[in-house]
Design a protein around this motif. Structure first.
Motif, PDB file in Angstrom:
ATOM      1  N   MET A 219      -4.133  13.002   4.852  1.00 22.13           N
ATOM      2  CA  MET A 219      -4.490  14.406   5.050  1.00 22.13           C
ATOM      3  C   MET A 219      -4.291  15.211   3.772  1.00 22.13           C
ATOM      4  SD  MET A 219      -5.650  14.627   8.072  1.00 22.13           S
ATOM      5  CE  MET A 219      -5.749  16.409   8.172  1.00 22.13           C
ATOM      6  N   PHE A 220      -3.295  14.838   2.977  1.00 21.64           N
ATOM      7  CA  PHE A 220      -3.028  15.533   1.709  1.00 21.64           C
ATOM      8  C   PHE A 220      -4.196  15.350   0.739  1.00 21.64           C
ATOM      9  CE2 PHE A 220      -1.167  16.218  -2.454  1.00 21.64           C
ATOM     10  CZ  PHE A 220      -0.278  17.264  -2.248  1.00 21.64           C
ATOM     11  N   LEU A 221      -4.820  14.188   0.781  1.00 22.51           N
ATOM     12  CA  LEU A 221      -5.904  13.890  -0.155  1.00 22.51           C
ATOM     13  C   LEU A 221      -7.229  14.523   0.252  1.00 22.51           C
ATOM     14  CD1 LEU A 221      -5.196  10.116  -0.920  1.00 22.51           C
ATOM     15  CD2 LEU A 221      -4.563  12.115  -2.273  1.00 22.51           C
ATOM     16  N   LEU A 222      -7.335  14.968   1.509  1.00 22.40           N
ATOM     17  CA  LEU A 222      -8.585  15.567   1.979  1.00 22.40           C
ATOM     18  C   LEU A 222      -8.743  16.993   1.455  1.00 22.40           C
ATOM     19  CD1 LEU A 222      -8.776  14.328   5.672  1.00 22.40           C
ATOM     20  CD2 LEU A 222     -10.018  13.468   3.677  1.00 22.40           C
TER      21      LEU A 222
ATOM     22  N   PHE B  89       0.820  -1.212   0.000  1.00 23.62           N
ATOM     23  CA  PHE B  89       0.000   0.000   0.000  1.00 23.62           C
ATOM     24  C   PHE B  89       0.853   1.259   0.000  1.00 23.62           C
ATOM     25  CE2 PHE B  89      -3.436   2.748   1.873  1.00 23.62           C
ATOM     26  CZ  PHE B  89      -4.301   2.606   0.808  1.00 23.62           C
ATOM     27  N   SER B  90       2.108   1.160   0.470  1.00 23.58           N
ATOM     28  CA  SER B  90       2.982   2.342   0.490  1.00 23.58           C
ATOM     29  C   SER B  90       3.261   2.870  -0.913  1.00 23.58           C
ATOM     30  CB  SER B  90       4.312   2.006   1.194  1.00 23.58           C
ATOM     31  OG  SER B  90       5.076   1.092   0.429  1.00 23.58           O
ATOM     32  N   VAL B  91       3.130   1.999  -1.917  1.00 20.83           N
ATOM     33  CA  VAL B  91       3.311   2.412  -3.315  1.00 20.83           C
ATOM     34  C   VAL B  91       1.966   2.535  -4.027  1.00 20.83           C
ATOM     35  CG1 VAL B  91       4.411   1.861  -5.514  1.00 20.83           C
ATOM     36  CG2 VAL B  91       5.566   1.287  -3.379  1.00 20.83           C
ATOM     37  N   MET B  92       1.080   1.573  -3.783  1.00 24.29           N
ATOM     38  CA  MET B  92      -0.220   1.578  -4.460  1.00 24.29           C
ATOM     39  C   MET B  92      -1.076   2.783  -4.075  1.00 24.29           C
ATOM     40  SD  MET B  92      -0.015  -1.083  -6.349  1.00 24.29           S
ATOM     41  CE  MET B  92      -1.695  -1.381  -6.893  1.00 24.29           C
ATOM     42  N   ILE B  93      -0.768   3.394  -2.936  1.00 22.73           N
ATOM     43  CA  ILE B  93      -1.572   4.526  -2.473  1.00 22.73           C
ATOM     44  C   ILE B  93      -1.523   5.694  -3.449  1.00 22.73           C
ATOM     45  CG2 ILE B  93       0.264   5.668  -1.137  1.00 22.73           C
ATOM     46  CD1 ILE B  93      -1.853   6.174   1.055  1.00 22.73           C
TER      47      ILE B  93
ATOM     48  N   CYS C 212       9.477  12.747   5.805  1.00 26.49           N
ATOM     49  CA  CYS C 212       9.144  11.401   6.291  1.00 26.49           C
ATOM     50  C   CYS C 212       9.749  10.339   5.381  1.00 26.49           C
ATOM     51  CB  CYS C 212       7.625  11.259   6.359  1.00 26.49           C
ATOM     52  SG  CYS C 212       7.064   9.707   7.087  1.00 26.49           S
ATOM     53  N   PHE C 213       9.666  10.555   4.078  1.00 25.99           N
ATOM     54  CA  PHE C 213      10.240   9.620   3.103  1.00 25.99           C
ATOM     55  C   PHE C 213      11.746   9.482   3.319  1.00 25.99           C
ATOM     56  CE2 PHE C 213      12.164   8.434  -0.896  1.00 25.99           C
ATOM     57  CZ  PHE C 213      11.295   7.501  -1.444  1.00 25.99           C
TER      58      PHE C 213
ATOM     59  N   TYR D  13       3.739   8.460   7.538  1.00 30.20           N
ATOM     60  CA  TYR D  13       3.756   8.358   6.073  1.00 30.20           C
ATOM     61  C   TYR D  13       2.330   8.260   5.537  1.00 30.20           C
ATOM     62  CZ  TYR D  13       4.848   6.355   1.459  1.00 30.20           C
ATOM     63  OH  TYR D  13       4.939   6.101   0.104  1.00 30.20           O
ATOM     64  N   PHE D  14       1.531   7.353   6.105  1.00 27.41           N
ATOM     65  CA  PHE D  14       0.165   7.163   5.615  1.00 27.41           C
ATOM     66  C   PHE D  14      -0.753   8.281   6.101  1.00 27.41           C
ATOM     67  CE2 PHE D  14       1.868   2.796   5.536  1.00 27.41           C
ATOM     68  CZ  PHE D  14       1.638   2.501   4.204  1.00 27.41           C
ATOM     69  N   PHE D  15      -0.514   8.778   7.306  1.00 24.89           N
ATOM     70  CA  PHE D  15      -1.355   9.860   7.837  1.00 24.89           C
ATOM     71  C   PHE D  15      -1.203  11.129   6.999  1.00 24.89           C
ATOM     72  CE2 PHE D  15      -1.787  13.598  10.640  1.00 24.89           C
ATOM     73  CZ  PHE D  15      -3.129  13.462  10.994  1.00 24.89           C
ATOM     74  N   ILE D  16       0.041  11.463   6.642  1.00 29.81           N
ATOM     75  CA  ILE D  16       0.289  12.680   5.852  1.00 29.81           C
ATOM     76  C   ILE D  16      -0.366  12.572   4.480  1.00 29.81           C
ATOM     77  CG2 ILE D  16       2.089  14.016   4.696  1.00 29.81           C
ATOM     78  CD1 ILE D  16       3.925  13.306   7.086  1.00 29.81           C
TER      79      ILE D  16
END
Length: 347
Positions: free
Chosen positions: A344-347, A277-281, A311-312, A338-341
């Motif tokens: 939030m970026f997509l919101l 999911f870290s890439v597929m996201i 973070c990356f 990583y996933f939280f940011i």
């Protein structure tokens, strides 16, 4: 002579740089494969012979190895530029670009095993072993990929075939990427239509492409002649030995962010899902609800973007560290961030 937005910067030249990287990798790979034997008992020896005895073999080896690092370096920057300036709003262009990133990761991973060094062998054993988490069919899939009950000659043959074939699929995908891009047109730093502010591609942007090619050439030559092993692992210059496990197994630097996420989760299945999911996201970015086409006009997205880059980088550093305190806890914190940011970026 294509009309392009007059406000675009050198960041928009990275697509041309990536095309050049792909060309360098294919040409150098074709020359290397003519002097390679995909048999585990001889692969390592022939890799050393190619490096030491073949005329210009060291040059081909170094430019192919470091060319992969350059490819990923510019691909990450190209991806981040799309995040910052709203490139993901061009749906099919973005998706085809993410597919190219996935293809590149698969090709690089399969090429990593071919020298049959110690880190190649054990890195392949660890990563392919993750296939066993697939319910019901995991062990059967793993044995088929290995061609047996462990990484061996059959694995090498399979990976060699795919490492050779997938780049040509990538070339086709690149053409599709260009078609999607030219149908919709390039984005721009302002994130607004520039129908009246466009200019011809030649000569201004053609000259900028030439300058970026020189930059790529300078970076490649520096790595090849000055620091050929700066981005590699010295352990891979030892022949693969299935009886001796390296003290610290790690992939190449461009996989370290995902590797850090994988090992931050104690549960094997959970770690694999987080890794994938870290890439597929990135496929979900076109679904973003943001009204801004560029982070330049949104303080929230600008802050989140730079937090994501930080973070990356931290995950990449942590992925190279041994599994011990305090790196385990730090890896878990930055994996959540990583996933939280991104969320939030997509919101």
């Amino acid at each position: 002579n294509l009309a392009v937005p007059s406000s675009i910067s050198y960041f928009w030249n990275l697509g041309s740089v990536l095309g050049a990287c792909l060309g360098v990798q294919i040409v150098s790979g074709l020359l290397l494969i003519m002097n390679y034997i995909n048999f585990s008992a001889l692969s390592f020896d022939y890799s050393i012979i190619l490096y030491q005895e073949l005329s210009m073999g060291w040059f081909l080896h170094n430019i192919h190895m470091n060319g992969a690092s350059c490819f990923f370096f510019f691909m990450f920057i190209h991806l981040w530029r799309g995040m910052y300036f709203g490139g993901y709003l061009n749906l099919f262009t973005w998706w085809s670009g993410v597919v190219l990133l996935l293809f590149n990761m698969v090709v690089a991973f399969m090429g990593y095993v071919l020298p049959w060094g110690q880190m190649s062998y054990w890195g392949t054993t660890v990563i392919t072993g993750l296939l066993s988490v697939v319910p019901y069919f995991g062990d059967s899939i793993l044995n088929y990929v290995w061609g047996g009950f462990t990484v061996g000659p059959s694995t090498l043959t399979r990976f060699m075939a795919l490492h050779f074939l997938i780049p040509f699929i990538m070339v086709f995908t690149v053409f599709m990427h260009f078609i999607f891009l030219h149908n919709k047109g390039s984005s721009n730093p302002l994130g607004v239509p520039e129908e009246g502010g466009k200019t011809q591609f030649y000569p201004l942007f053609a000259v900028k492409d030439v300058w970026t090619f020189f930059g790529l050439l300078a970076l490649l030559l520096f790595l090849v002649f000055i620091a050929p092993n700066a981005l590699g692992d010295a352990e891979n210059y030892n022949e693969a030995n299935f009886l001796v496990t390296p003290l610290h197994i790690q992939p190449e630097w461009y996989f370290l962010f995902a590797y850090a996420i994988l090992r931050s989760i104690p549960n094997k299945l959970g770690g694999v899902l987080a890794l994938v999911f870290s890439v597929m996201i990135f496929f979900f970015f076109p679904l973003s609800s943001t009204k801004f086409k560029s982070c330049s006009f949104s303080l929230k997205h600008r802050v989140l973007f730079w937090c994501f880059i930080s973070c990356f980088i931290f995950l990449t550093i942590l992925g190279a560290m041994p599994m011990e305190a305090p790196y385990i806890l730090c890896g878990q914190i930055f994996s959540v961030l990583y996933f939280f940011i991104i969320f939030m970026f997509l919101l």
